[in-house]
Scaffold this active site. Structure first.
Site, mmCIF file in Angstrom:
data_model
loop_
_atom_site.group_PDB
_atom_site.id
_atom_site.type_symbol
_atom_site.label_atom_id
_atom_site.label_comp_id
_atom_site.label_asym_id
_atom_site.label_seq_id
_atom_site.Cartn_x
_atom_site.Cartn_y
_atom_site.Cartn_z
ATOM 1 N N HIS A 21 0.737 -1.216 0.086
ATOM 2 C CA HIS A 21 0.145 -0.032 0.083
ATOM 3 C C HIS A 21 0.821 1.242 -0.148
ATOM 4 C CE1 HIS A 21 -3.551 2.599 1.403
ATOM 5 N NE2 HIS A 21 -2.413 3.382 1.840
ATOM 6 N N GLU A 22 1.602 1.282 0.934
ATOM 7 C CA GLU A 22 2.557 2.449 1.021
ATOM 8 C C GLU A 22 3.445 2.569 -0.218
ATOM 9 O OE1 GLU A 22 2.058 4.620 3.234
ATOM 10 O OE2 GLU A 22 0.765 3.217 4.447
ATOM 11 N N HIS A 25 1.880 4.799 -2.638
ATOM 12 C CA HIS A 25 2.078 6.313 -2.406
ATOM 13 C C HIS A 25 3.517 7.036 -2.814
ATOM 14 C CE1 HIS A 25 -1.580 6.581 -0.350
ATOM 15 N NE2 HIS A 25 -1.322 5.684 0.613
#
Length: 433
Positions: A21-22, A25
């Site tokens: 997920h990170e 980003h």
């Protein structure tokens, strides 16, 4: 041992999902020239970290999420000098402190690399990339599950396992693999059945590979009466004459009901049929719908969760924390079930976790990703409206003013997570009852 291994495997899977997920980003931020000094999995004290280039990568002590720290997430106050705001209010000190802390992260040479300076559509991509990565991972996991392993479409007449002794339905569901003291040998073991035997006839009636229910009915209906079973072993036919005994079993027409029936002690091989990509898409859509409904129902689940901590009955369909889902991973590996079934359960559970992360992080509340996405959307709308009306650019949305909401949400999230941890420890949800 397998229980602990299952917990560790699933826990690592969750940490990977957070890191994945990170990564969404981080990669998109780098694409758009935003400086990201930190990439962390977890919160609290840093356990281990390494610095590569301008970014520190690390693992923190509390595995309840992660973050990528980007500079300039909070824009300066419009038309005001930092630290001398003329605005007043009960939360103004908090807002000014957050704005000041954000400004301290920005070095003069990096002033042009701040998050808030990017166009709204770029900021939306950066913040949405995290949840989208979870959606991608869920799709990949479901594709492996449905297209690679396949779905359980029934059992065959090939013997997967021969019970060494007689066990009850309850013991079988609890994953008992060793014979309890004093347990008699199973009729199947006494008759000489072996794993890999393919049953081709029962009492002289030929059965096909897909007719396990016929075999099952014959066994259950022959209590204390010898039956003739023809099996194919190593290319040769053999006749075995087991005598099923009376035992407690789950009713075939109602798994919730326990009945007295003939017991032999055989477990058949399960047949898995590979599915198409269309099936994967339909399954993803169905899971997203059900997960979205579950998230919407979270507030109504709170009384049951509090009651479960106090010793009440736990709702099996209620929320589960990281401890609970990891424990279920341990249950799966601890069960005496086929490897394909174990892999299917683990993959589907991890995929469901990623769908939850995808939807939950899109909620339009700070500090979730949606708490930056929706202000960016509103900023874009404001700018378009200003242009149409011939007015000057209103500038970035002051997300600092949402910080009081972010703190309240963070406190609620911490309390909720703590409650889930306690509930998962003292009154866990069990996949196998």
């Amino acid at each position: 041992m397998m229980f602990v291994l299952g917990i560790l495997i699933f826990f690592v899977g969750i940490l990977f999902s957070v890191a994945w997920h990170e990564l969404g980003h981080f990669v998109t931020a780098r694409w758009f020239g935003i400086k990201a000094p930190e990439f962390m999995v977890g919160f609290g004290r840093t356990l281990v970290s390494v610095k590569r280039g301008e970014t520190e990568y690390g693992l923190k002590a509390i595995p309840l999420g992660g973050y990528v720290r980007m500079i300039g997430m909070i824009p300066p106050a419009k038309g005001e000098l930092l630290g001398s705001s003329r605005r007043t209010g009960p939360f103004q000190g908090l807002i000014d402190d957050v704005r000041a802390q954000s400004a301290m992260d920005v070095r003069p040479e990096d002033a042009h690399r701040q998050f808030y300076l990017r166009a709204p559509w770029k900021r939306i991509i950066v913040m949405a990339a995290g949840p989208v990565m979870n959606l991608i991972l869920a799709i990949v996991l479901f594709a492996i599950l449905l297209m690679g392993i396949g779905t359980d479409t029934g059992t065959t007449t090939t013997v997967r396992q021969v019970n060494a002794c007689v066990i009850s339905a309850e013991q079988a569901e609890q994953g008992v693999t060793e014979c309890p003291p004093g347990a008699p040998p199973s009729p199947a073991a006494a008759a000489g059945f072996l794993p890999g035997d393919r049953i081709v006839a029962v009492e002289g009636r030929a059965v096909t590979e897909s007719e396990w229910p016929v075999v099952q009915e014959a066994i259950r209906g022959s209590v204390n009466r010898a039956i003739t079973v023809t099996v194919e072993r190593d290319g040769q036919l053999r006749e075995l004459t087991p005598t099923p005994i009376r035992n407690e079993l789950r009713a075939l027409d109602d798994p919730e009901r326990v009945v007295q029936a003939g017991f032999l002690g055989l477990a058949p091989v399960t047949f898995y049929e590979q599915q198409s990509l269309g099936t994967v898409i339909v399954e993803i859509g169905d899971i997203i719908g059900r997960t979205g409904q579950a998230i919407a129902e979270l507030p109504s689940r709170l009384p049951n969760l509090v009651g479960a901590v106090a010793g009440g009955e736990r709702d099996d369909n209620g929320p589960i924390g990281i401890v609970g889902v990891s424990r279920i991973g341990g249950e799966i590996l601890d069960r005496d079930i086929p490897l394909a079934a174990e892999a299917s359960l683990l993959l589907s559970l991890l995929a469901a976790v990623n769908i939850s992360l995808f939807l939950f992080n899109l909620l339009p509340i700070p500090p979730l990703d949606g708490g930056q996405i929706f202000p960016a959307i509103w900023e874009s709308v404001r700018r378009r409206l200003a242009r149409l009306r011939g007015r000057p650019d209103p500038g970035p949305v002051d997300v600092a003013r949402l910080m009081p909401v972010a703190y309240v949400v963070a406190i609620v999230f911490i309390a909720w997570s703590g409650l889930l941890v306690v509930a998962d420890l003292v009154n866990p949800v069990q996949l196998f009852q």
